[in-house]
Design an enzyme around this catalytic site. Structure first.
Site, PDB file in Angstrom:
ATOM      1  N   TYR A 141      35.110  36.345  38.073  1.00 19.17           N
ATOM      2  CA  TYR A 141      36.562  36.572  38.666  1.00 19.17           C
ATOM      3  C   TYR A 141      36.120  37.221  40.162  1.00 19.17           C
ATOM      4  O   TYR A 141      36.692  36.792  41.260  1.00 19.17           O
ATOM      5  CB  TYR A 141      37.085  37.493  37.919  1.00 19.17           C
ATOM      6  CG  TYR A 141      38.349  38.130  38.495  1.00 19.17           C
ATOM      7  CD1 TYR A 141      39.388  37.110  38.505  1.00 19.17           C
ATOM      8  CD2 TYR A 141      38.589  39.461  38.766  1.00 19.17           C
ATOM      9  CE1 TYR A 141      40.550  37.718  39.130  1.00 19.17           C
ATOM     10  CE2 TYR A 141      39.917  40.040  39.077  1.00 19.17           C
ATOM     11  CZ  TYR A 141      40.803  39.007  39.331  1.00 19.17           C
ATOM     12  OH  TYR A 141      41.994  39.587  39.930  1.00 19.17           O
ATOM     13  N   SER A 199      41.279  41.988  44.519  1.00 17.42           N
ATOM     14  CA  SER A 199      40.997  42.942  43.308  1.00 17.42           C
ATOM     15  C   SER A 199      40.173  43.999  43.749  1.00 17.42           C
ATOM     16  O   SER A 199      39.176  43.830  44.601  1.00 17.42           O
ATOM     17  CB  SER A 199      40.348  42.085  42.056  1.00 17.42           C
ATOM     18  OG  SER A 199      39.689  42.920  41.161  1.00 17.42           O
TER      19      SER A 199
END
Length: 346
Positions: free
Chosen positions: A213, A200
């Site tokens: 996350y 990400s």
């Protein structure tokens, strides 16, 4: 109250037509042949020189390509793209019905598809999957660790939610790690193999509310770097893709993102097929690289920018456990800030 910011940071957040905004927009504009949606993920000239001019058809020919999270979103779009190039994909996800539907789409595109329903939150199930893959196909040439879980929740709402961190670490780190540990020995023995980790942009930008996350993604990123150093001369390559915000079912609960600029799953699939063809070490959008560099040079300034985003985009009702009726209002400053930081999930 949010702390006062330097003038340059205020300008960044409040002006949608500033030079910074214009440069950022151009840096994230799709490029390539007409119809190509691949953003500017760096030129990666060395990768092209080393691997030569190859097509996706060349890259997937006679390869067994495993895609986790292959029943929807980025995984499905990538599988269809591989199918259109005549490749063979092995789709892994929890639900068999959706996997079968995805496999039909791959076959309709001209490829070969196999399904292996697996609960990737179960380590024993992952071991069984890996054994099944090796018994059935003899090898795995390309492993695309795409399945993931995202949680957007501020730390203030997470003090009693340790399970959020456990769940994200299980699916985003331990599951792909378990597959790597099972499949890497065969790759090294054959002298060829490719592991693609869908990470990400948050790992580069370290945005607020995504601590669970991005920590799980960062763990896999750094571990893969270490493994790459050990397996480099064995012909195995690791690619880390710092993917920006993509409009998939994973972000649907955050209705705020309906107002954010995002990639489509098809555009994200362009990025992953590029990774399959050229096998670069990393792929990331310019704004992610810029954010990482700025953070290395002046973390205090970047902290203030991140704090500005923290105050502009509050916790959703879903994060507070109150449900979500409609997208929350975003101020003009918020809209400009989201455009300037295109692709970053706030």
């Amino acid at each position: 109250m949010a702390p006062r910011l330097p003038r340059i940071v205020k300008d960044l957040a409040s002006s949608a037509t500033s030079p910074v905004s214009t440069v950022t927009r151009l840096a994230n504009t799709p490029m390539g042949n007409p119809g190509s949606h691949r953003p500017v993920y760096g030129i990666h000239l060395l990768d092209r020189v080393v691997n030569g001019h190859r097509s996706l058809e060349d890259a997937v020919r006679d390869k067994i390509i495993v895609i986790t999270g292959g029943s929807s979103g980025i995984g499905l779009a990538t599988a269809e793209r591989i199918g259109s190039a005549g490749g063979t994909v092995v789709l892994v996800a929890r639900g068999k019905e959706k996997l079968d539907e995805a496999a039909d789409l791959v076959r309709a595109a001209g490829g070969t598809a196999h399904v292996h329903p697996t609960d990737l939150s179960d380590l024993e199930a992952i071991d069984a999957l890996a054994d099944e893959l090796l018994d059935t196909y003899g090898r795995v040439d390309v492993l695309v660790n795409n399945a993931g879980r995202s949680i957007r929740r501020s730390i203030a709402l997470s003090y009693d939610r340790f399970h959020d961190f456990e769940r994200t670490m299980q699916l985003n780190y331990f599951a792909p790690l378990r597959l790597i540990l099972k499949l890497l020995p065969g790759m090294r023995e054959r002298g060829d193999g490719h592991v693609i980790n869908v990470s990400s942009i948050g790992v580069q930008t370290k945005v607020p509310r995504f601590g669970a996350y991005i920590a799980s993604k960062a763990a896999l990123d750094t571990l893969s770097d270490a493994i790459q150093a050990e397996s480099h001369d064995d012909g195995v390559r690791f690619t880390t893709v710092h993917m920006p915000l993509v409009r998939t079912p994973m972000i649907a609960p955050t209705t705020l993102y309906k107002r954010f600029p995002t990639l489509t799953p098809e555009q994200a699939a362009d990025v992953l097929t590029h990774a399959i063809i050229y096998r670069p070490r990393r792929l990331g959008s310019p704004i992610g690289h810029i954010a990482a560099l700025a953070d290395a040079l002046n973390p205090q300034l970047v902290d203030m920018v991140r704090n500005r985003g923290y105050h502009l985009f509050p916790d959703s009702k879903a994060a507070k456990g109150l449900g979500e009726d409609r997208p929350p209002e975003i101020s003009r400053t918020g809209e400009a800030f989201a455009r300037v930081t295109r692709g970053i999930h706030w």
